[in-house]
Design a protein around this motif. Sequence first.
Motif, PDB file in Angstrom:
ATOM      1  N   GLU A  95      38.499  39.577  44.966  1.00  0.00           N
ATOM      2  CA  GLU A  95      38.103  38.316  44.334  1.00  0.00           C
ATOM      3  C   GLU A  95      37.795  38.503  42.857  1.00  0.00           C
ATOM      4  OE1 GLU A  95      34.718  34.789  44.854  1.00  0.00           O
ATOM      5  OE2 GLU A  95      34.589  36.645  46.018  1.00  0.00           O
ATOM      6  N   THR A  96      37.176  39.634  42.504  1.00  0.00           N
ATOM      7  CA  THR A  96      36.735  39.830  41.125  1.00  0.00           C
ATOM      8  C   THR A  96      37.758  40.551  40.267  1.00  0.00           C
ATOM      9  OG1 THR A  96      35.601  41.861  41.825  1.00  0.00           O
ATOM     10  CG2 THR A  96      34.296  39.830  41.754  1.00  0.00           C
ATOM     11  N   GLU A  97      38.413  41.574  40.809  1.00  0.00           N
ATOM     12  CA  GLU A  97      39.314  42.402  40.011  1.00  0.00           C
ATOM     13  C   GLU A  97      40.758  41.904  40.009  1.00  0.00           C
ATOM     14  OE1 GLU A  97      38.347  44.938  38.074  1.00  0.00           O
ATOM     15  OE2 GLU A  97      36.281  44.447  38.631  1.00  0.00           O
ATOM     16  N   LEU A 100      44.274  36.821  43.946  1.00  0.00           N
ATOM     17  CA  LEU A 100      45.682  36.567  44.231  1.00  0.00           C
ATOM     18  C   LEU A 100      46.174  35.262  43.616  1.00  0.00           C
ATOM     19  CD1 LEU A 100      48.123  37.771  45.624  1.00  0.00           C
ATOM     20  CD2 LEU A 100      47.408  36.671  47.749  1.00  0.00           C
ATOM     21  N   HIS A 101      45.251  34.325  43.382  1.00  0.00           N
ATOM     22  CA  HIS A 101      45.698  33.049  42.827  1.00  0.00           C
ATOM     23  C   HIS A 101      45.968  33.142  41.321  1.00  0.00           C
ATOM     24  CE1 HIS A 101      41.349  32.908  42.020  1.00  0.00           C
ATOM     25  NE2 HIS A 101      41.614  32.016  41.081  1.00  0.00           N
ATOM     26  N   ARG A 102      45.676  34.296  40.724  1.00  0.00           N
ATOM     27  CA  ARG A 102      45.991  34.524  39.318  1.00  0.00           C
ATOM     28  C   ARG A 102      47.094  35.589  39.258  1.00  0.00           C
ATOM     29  NH1 ARG A 102      42.491  32.389  35.682  1.00  0.00           N
ATOM     30  NH2 ARG A 102      43.107  33.922  34.121  1.00  0.00           N
ATOM     31  N   VAL A 248      44.741  41.776  51.841  1.00  0.00           N
ATOM     32  CA  VAL A 248      44.729  40.354  51.518  1.00  0.00           C
ATOM     33  C   VAL A 248      43.724  39.578  52.363  1.00  0.00           C
ATOM     34  CG1 VAL A 248      47.087  40.245  50.619  1.00  0.00           C
ATOM     35  CG2 VAL A 248      46.695  39.953  53.055  1.00  0.00           C
ATOM     36  N   GLU A 249      43.198  40.215  53.421  1.00  0.00           N
ATOM     37  CA  GLU A 249      42.195  39.515  54.234  1.00  0.00           C
ATOM     38  C   GLU A 249      40.918  39.211  53.456  1.00  0.00           C
ATOM     39  OE1 GLU A 249      41.423  43.929  55.108  1.00  0.00           O
ATOM     40  OE2 GLU A 249      43.171  42.630  54.951  1.00  0.00           O
ATOM     41  N   THR A 250      40.755  39.858  52.289  1.00  0.00           N
ATOM     42  CA  THR A 250      39.579  39.544  51.463  1.00  0.00           C
ATOM     43  C   THR A 250      39.595  38.093  51.007  1.00  0.00           C
ATOM     44  OG1 THR A 250      40.730  40.333  49.470  1.00  0.00           O
ATOM     45  CG2 THR A 250      39.369  41.926  50.649  1.00  0.00           C
ATOM     46  N   LEU A 251      40.745  37.428  51.069  1.00  0.00           N
ATOM     47  CA  LEU A 251      40.816  36.008  50.706  1.00  0.00           C
ATOM     48  C   LEU A 251      39.915  35.158  51.585  1.00  0.00           C
ATOM     49  CD1 LEU A 251      44.674  35.469  50.244  1.00  0.00           C
ATOM     50  CD2 LEU A 251      42.966  35.997  48.513  1.00  0.00           C
ATOM     51  N   GLN A 252      39.645  35.617  52.801  1.00  0.00           N
ATOM     52  CA  GLN A 252      38.813  34.841  53.720  1.00  0.00           C
ATOM     53  C   GLN A 252      37.377  34.721  53.234  1.00  0.00           C
ATOM     54  OE1 GLN A 252      40.220  35.845  58.126  1.00  0.00           O
ATOM     55  NE2 GLN A 252      40.119  37.694  56.884  1.00  0.00           N
ATOM     56  N   ARG A 253      36.983  35.585  52.305  1.00  0.00           N
ATOM     57  CA  ARG A 253      35.580  35.611  51.882  1.00  0.00           C
ATOM     58  C   ARG A 253      35.353  34.931  50.534  1.00  0.00           C
ATOM     59  NH1 ARG A 253      36.351  40.929  53.978  1.00  0.00           N
ATOM     60  NH2 ARG A 253      36.445  41.879  51.897  1.00  0.00           N
ATOM     61  N   VAL A 254      36.392  34.372  49.935  1.00  0.00           N
ATOM     62  CA  VAL A 254      36.222  33.736  48.630  1.00  0.00           C
ATOM     63  C   VAL A 254      35.947  32.248  48.831  1.00  0.00           C
ATOM     64  CG1 VAL A 254      37.783  35.424  47.606  1.00  0.00           C
ATOM     65  CG2 VAL A 254      38.664  33.193  48.292  1.00  0.00           C
ATOM     66  N   ARG A 255      35.556  31.576  47.741  1.00  0.00           N
ATOM     67  CA  ARG A 255      35.304  30.142  47.802  1.00  0.00           C
ATOM     68  C   ARG A 255      36.534  29.407  48.303  1.00  0.00           C
ATOM     69  NH1 ARG A 255      34.075  29.985  42.279  1.00  0.00           N
ATOM     70  NH2 ARG A 255      35.695  28.381  42.230  1.00  0.00           N
ATOM     71  N   SER A 256      36.324  28.294  48.979  1.00  0.00           N
ATOM     72  CA  SER A 256      37.434  27.593  49.628  1.00  0.00           C
ATOM     73  C   SER A 256      38.494  27.154  48.625  1.00  0.00           C
ATOM     74  CB  SER A 256      36.914  26.385  50.409  1.00  0.00           C
ATOM     75  OG  SER A 256      36.247  25.479  49.544  1.00  0.00           O
TER      76      SER A 256
END
Length: 441
Positions: A95-97, A100-102, A248-256
């Motif tokens: 999320e920080t480093e 994926l959306h960037r 990529v499962e870290t996406l589950q823990r970011v803001r919606s």
Amino acid sequence: MSNARPSTVSAARRRTAIDALRRGAVPESGLDLLATGLDRFAPALDVELDAVTSGGSVFKAVRGEYGSGKTFFTRWLGERAKQRNFAVAEIQVSETETPLHRLETVYRRLTERLTTASFPPSALRPVVDAWFYALEEDALAAGAEEDDLAEEVQRLMAARLTEVSRHAPSFAAALRGYRTALAAGDEPTAAAVLAWLGGQPHVAAAARRAAGVRGDLDHFGAFGFLQGLLTVLRDSGHRGLFVVLDEVETLQRVRSDARDKALNALRQLIDEVHSGRFPGLYLVITGTPAFYDGRQGVQRLAPLAQRLATDFSTDPRFDNPRAVQLRLPGFTEESLSGLGSTIRDLYAMGAEAPERIKALADDAYVADLARAVSGALGGKAGVAPRLFLKKLVGDVLDRIDQFEEFDPRRHYRLTVDSGELTTLERNLADASSAGDIDLEL
């Protein structure tokens, strides 16, 4: 691939693999020496790699629980790609480093982590320099004179980047700016322009002006830059680019809102790969079953779920390696002890006392150690490989090799300290109230 290993292994490859296991890490190379149970995947994946070398592109999703060997699998596949002269990049999604959306950040990490058979990360500059060298060789072969070489190289460069220039004209402009700075002996400007080409932000305005480019790379420009990089790789002698987006499962823990953007970016990336926009790209993502099947992951975006849908209702023995999604079944105590025996044999090949190692750490002892480590982690053999191999190499095999009187059945008592565990391993160990565990011998 099969469990059979080469009869002769270089000391450097063996040492690199063993040293990583001693640290509790997945080796960066030499994974063919350790691979067990991957033979059923190899034929289909080799066909895909060969298709990419012919100008195709492939997307693959790998699923497996923690400890099932996803990182091992992707590095093993990356080694097979390097054997075909691919460039390789492994990127940790976070999320920080590396959100994926960037995609501009993903591209930047790709160039930072880019490696080849000859160069460690970042191999971007050697690749670009090799490309210009290839252009010069082609120009000379076509009859160009030394006085006209620079002009002829510019013409060839424009021709090779015609398609890329339609989508990312600044990529070609930066390459020209880099070459101009080098020719003028202006190393700082050349380095700055190359950094900008690699997606780095905050490049000095003077360097950008010298190259005729503006601003920083954005989300949409990243696609064009990836096309440009693939062109440069191909023309500098590389057969393709193998990229891993790990965890990529870290996406589950970011803001919606960020999660939805990331899932859509992944869907867009898959579509671009399948459209043929990126000839020479083999893209792999890894994630847990919860990411692919859960409401906070892929299933949250129906078009993405459709693209990744794969039938896993049958016996895992009949999983289709050609499918878009591969399932790694994880370790059992039996397969874990088999891996341990493989590591033991590899270690013995370069040991001071190979016969003592094989006698004292025989298959029965290795199986006992695998069972004990699994027990320390709540009976979860699938989570045990990292810790098991770390204990086997560092606590057992090293001692047998160095101390003639050491007998692991009499002198070694398995202990699991919370400080050496990952968060998941610690939770499992706490659940089983594991502290010091005696081997059941």
